[in-house]
Design a protein around this motif. Structure first.
Motif, PDB file in Angstrom:
ATOM      1  N   SER A 153      26.711  73.281  24.536  1.00  0.00           N
ATOM      2  CA  SER A 153      26.159  72.017  24.034  1.00  0.00           C
ATOM      3  C   SER A 153      26.532  71.816  22.567  1.00  0.00           C
ATOM      4  O   SER A 153      26.783  70.692  22.127  1.00  0.00           O
ATOM      5  CB  SER A 153      24.651  71.911  24.290  1.00  0.00           C
ATOM      6  OG  SER A 153      23.962  72.701  23.388  1.00  0.00           O
TER       7      SER A 153
ATOM      8  N   TYR B  63      30.185  70.589  22.614  1.00  0.00           N
ATOM      9  CA  TYR B  63      30.241  69.177  23.026  1.00  0.00           C
ATOM     10  C   TYR B  63      29.822  68.262  21.862  1.00  0.00           C
ATOM     11  O   TYR B  63      30.515  67.297  21.537  1.00  0.00           O
ATOM     12  CB  TYR B  63      29.322  68.969  24.238  1.00  0.00           C
ATOM     13  CG  TYR B  63      29.264  67.546  24.723  1.00  0.00           C
ATOM     14  CD1 TYR B  63      30.221  67.060  25.607  1.00  0.00           C
ATOM     15  CD2 TYR B  63      28.268  66.684  24.282  1.00  0.00           C
ATOM     16  CE1 TYR B  63      30.184  65.747  26.043  1.00  0.00           C
ATOM     17  CE2 TYR B  63      28.217  65.370  24.709  1.00  0.00           C
ATOM     18  CZ  TYR B  63      29.178  64.906  25.584  1.00  0.00           C
ATOM     19  OH  TYR B  63      29.142  63.608  26.010  1.00  0.00           O
ATOM     20  N   ASP B  64      28.693  68.608  21.241  1.00  0.00           N
ATOM     21  CA  ASP B  64      28.179  67.781  20.136  1.00  0.00           C
ATOM     22  C   ASP B  64      29.176  67.708  18.978  1.00  0.00           C
ATOM     23  O   ASP B  64      29.401  66.646  18.414  1.00  0.00           O
ATOM     24  CB  ASP B  64      26.852  68.343  19.607  1.00  0.00           C
ATOM     25  CG  ASP B  64      25.729  68.133  20.606  1.00  0.00           C
ATOM     26  OD1 ASP B  64      25.933  67.349  21.559  1.00  0.00           O
ATOM     27  OD2 ASP B  64      24.672  68.770  20.446  1.00  0.00           O
TER      28      ASP B  64
ATOM     29  N   THR C 299      33.147  71.960  29.912  1.00  0.00           N
ATOM     30  CA  THR C 299      32.535  71.291  28.753  1.00  0.00           C
ATOM     31  C   THR C 299      33.595  70.610  27.888  1.00  0.00           C
ATOM     32  O   THR C 299      33.445  69.457  27.481  1.00  0.00           O
ATOM     33  CB  THR C 299      31.774  72.322  27.883  1.00  0.00           C
ATOM     34  OG1 THR C 299      30.841  72.997  28.707  1.00  0.00           O
ATOM     35  CG2 THR C 299      31.071  71.660  26.720  1.00  0.00           C
TER      36      THR C 299
END
Lengths: 453, 89
Positions: free
Chosen positions: A43, A46-47, A99
């Motif tokens: 995550s 991705y961010d 991802t």
């Protein structure tokens, strides 16, 4: 002051001779996304990609319109995935691959490079997990590109990795056999991989790079060919080299302008301009046709290596003054399926893999986008990689292998990928076995050239 | 800020009028116009000032391109920096 001739020359280059900026590639470091929990790390990855590259495509399109220069690709390169995967307890590399692919899709870029491992001297934590996951990762994703550096002039060649990569290439083709074996078209095996290369499939964001950077790859084989055609057959090779230098200068200046504009608008430092002649399958955008314009009957005949050496050197000499920072691969690319002239030469039987291997000693990359028979054993692919890496290692240059085993096809059959990746005939490889040599494993020691200190 | 508008194609009545009308509509000042016949083709080059342009330049470039398409001409509006970059050291 601008004059009419110069203005019309630029317009003709863009309209009729396929001049374009091939890619704006944003390099993003993912080192600060490391976490022992894979879910949390994914995550964060991705961010970060979204945070930095959200406006990349939009900005590219804006520059394209304002300056009237086609910018074909907007892409992202990231820190070699093995480096960040090393921090996780659960090293599910395919999960990370998915991802990265989703992040690429969300940003609207057509490729994201960096599902990579650097194993020129040996395997660190995360490296084997990445290499083993490559076939599956490339089969499950659409935009992800992968590369592995298996050798360098400084370290020699990691033959254990070479053996693994032969298998990975083969397996990547098998897993994507229903989609034209697209898997290995997104996989590059390097020797002396550059850390700031903007071109796919081999782009990754090296460990020595800043947090985020803009690299630009120029193109323009069509422009060089047109300039030579206009000059006619009467000029000698010194004049040919001069003409190529002048043309490369103009092309690179355009790349430099785009790079500085993109860097200013995105608020990201400018890294390098890669001075490459990158062909596309479009007619009039071929490196082979430049060589033929110089006077070869067909690309691949005797004289091709010399002509390519002249071209590669002149492109660099012309481009280097036009840009404040030159890097990446910088030179002439010779991807077979992406170059209309190479495809024709391969179909005619004029261009062989052995000739291409010789050409890679003087051009900027290596055996690129070559379809080989689907029943080629993994050991033979490893041996092709080893040969190519040896050329790179000894000559202190980047070499690479991107071959596509065409599953279910034999010599002379055609395999098409479509788009920029093109398509072409399956080319013969030697069927004698290097198996024992490859399976010895170990490392080929670094050559004398490595001892420069 | 200046831009270069180039018009290339078959000569016909009203090219200059159409292009300069579009410029006037968006508050773009025409600084210089040259035209010539190049290999049987009409080529016009306009140097214009876009600093007071009342729409984003990219939009203007789109519009002028469309006018070209309608007239069967190739019309481009490009920022002058591209030409300076390529042709001056």
């Amino acid at each position: 002051m601008l004059n009419e001739r110069d203005i019309l020359e630029t317009i003709t280059m863009i309209q009729d001779e396929n001049l374009d900026v091939r890619t704006i590639t944003m390099g993003i470091s993912l080192l600060d996304c490391c976490h022992s929990n894979l879910n949390i790390m994914c995550s964060k990855v991705y961010d970060k990609i979204l945070r930095y590259a959200r406006d990349l495509v939009k900005t590219g399109e804006q520059i394209e319109k304002e300056f009237g220069i086609p910018i074909i690709n907007k892409r992202i390169s990231v820190t070699p995935a093995a480096m960040i995967l090393a921090s996780c307890d659960d090293r599910d590399a395919v999960r990370l691959a998915r991802t990265l692919d989703i992040a690429a899709k969300e940003c609207g870029v057509n490729f994201l490079g960096g599902f990579s491992a650097l194993v020129q001297k040996g395997f660190g934590p995360g490296d084997r997990e990445i290499i083993e996951a490559i076939p599956q990762a490339l089969a499950e994703t659409e935009r992800l590109c992968s590369s592995v550096n298996i050798g360098s002039t400084k370290t020699g060649i990691n033959m254990d990795a070479v053996a693994l990569m032969g298998k990975a290439v083969k397996q990547a083709a098998e897993l994507t056999a229903d989609r034209g074996c697209i898997g290995p078209a997104k996989l590059v095996v390097f020797c002396n991989a550059p850390e700031d290369n903007p071109f796919m499939a081999g782009a990754f964001h090296g460990a020595g790079e800043p947090d985020c950077v803009i690299n630009v790859g120029v193109s323009g084989p069509g422009v060089v060919r047109a300039a030579l055609a206009k000059a006619g057959d009467d000029i000698d090779l010194t004049a040919v080299a001069d003409l190529i230098k002048k043309t490369a200068f103009k092309i690179t200046r355009m790349g430099q302008l785009v790079a500085t504009q993109a860097s200013e608008r995105l608020g990201v430092p400018f890294g390098i301009v890669d001075l490459s002649l990158a062909p596309t399958p479009a007619v009039g955008d071929s490196v082979a046709h430049i060589l033929e314009e110089m006077g070869l009957e067909i690309c691949g005949c005797h004289g091709t290596t010399a002509a390519l050496a002249l071209l590669n050197d002149a492109v660099k000499k012309g481009g280097v003054m036009a840009s404040s920072h030159v890097g990446g691969l910088s030179g002439a690319f010779i991807p077979v399926t992406e170059d209309a002239g190479m495809i024709d030469a391969a179909r005619a039987g004029a261009l062989s893999i052995t000739k291409l291997e010789a050409m890679t000693a003087v051009c900027s990359v290596g055996l690129d986008m070559i379809n080989i028979p689907g029943d080629t054993p993994a050991d033979v692919i490893s041996a092709i990689i080893a040969d190519e890496a040896a050329i790179g290692m000894v000559n202190s240059k980047t070499t690479a292998v991107r071959v596509i085993p065409a599953i279910g096809k034999k010599v002379g059959d055609e395999l098409d990928f479509g788009g920029l990746l093109g398509g072409g005939p399956v080319m013969p490889v030697s069927t004698y076995s290097p198996s024992k040599f490859i399976n010895r494993g170990g490392r080929i020691p670094a050559p004398m050239q490595s001892l420069k200190n | 800020m200046r831009a270069v508008i180039t018009v290339i194609g078959k000569d016909m009545v009203g090219i200059l009028a159409k292009v300069s009308n579009e410029c006037a509509e968006h508050n773009i000042n025409v600084l210089e116009v040259t035209q010539s016949i190049l290999q049987d083709m009409f080529a016009m080059i306009m140097m214009v000032d876009i600093s007071k342009c009342n729409i984003p330049f990219t939009e203007f470039a789109d519009n002028i391109g469309k006018i070209g398409d309608e007239m069967g001409l190739s019309i481009h509006a490009m920022h002058e920096d591209i030409f300076n970059a390529m042709h001056t050291i």
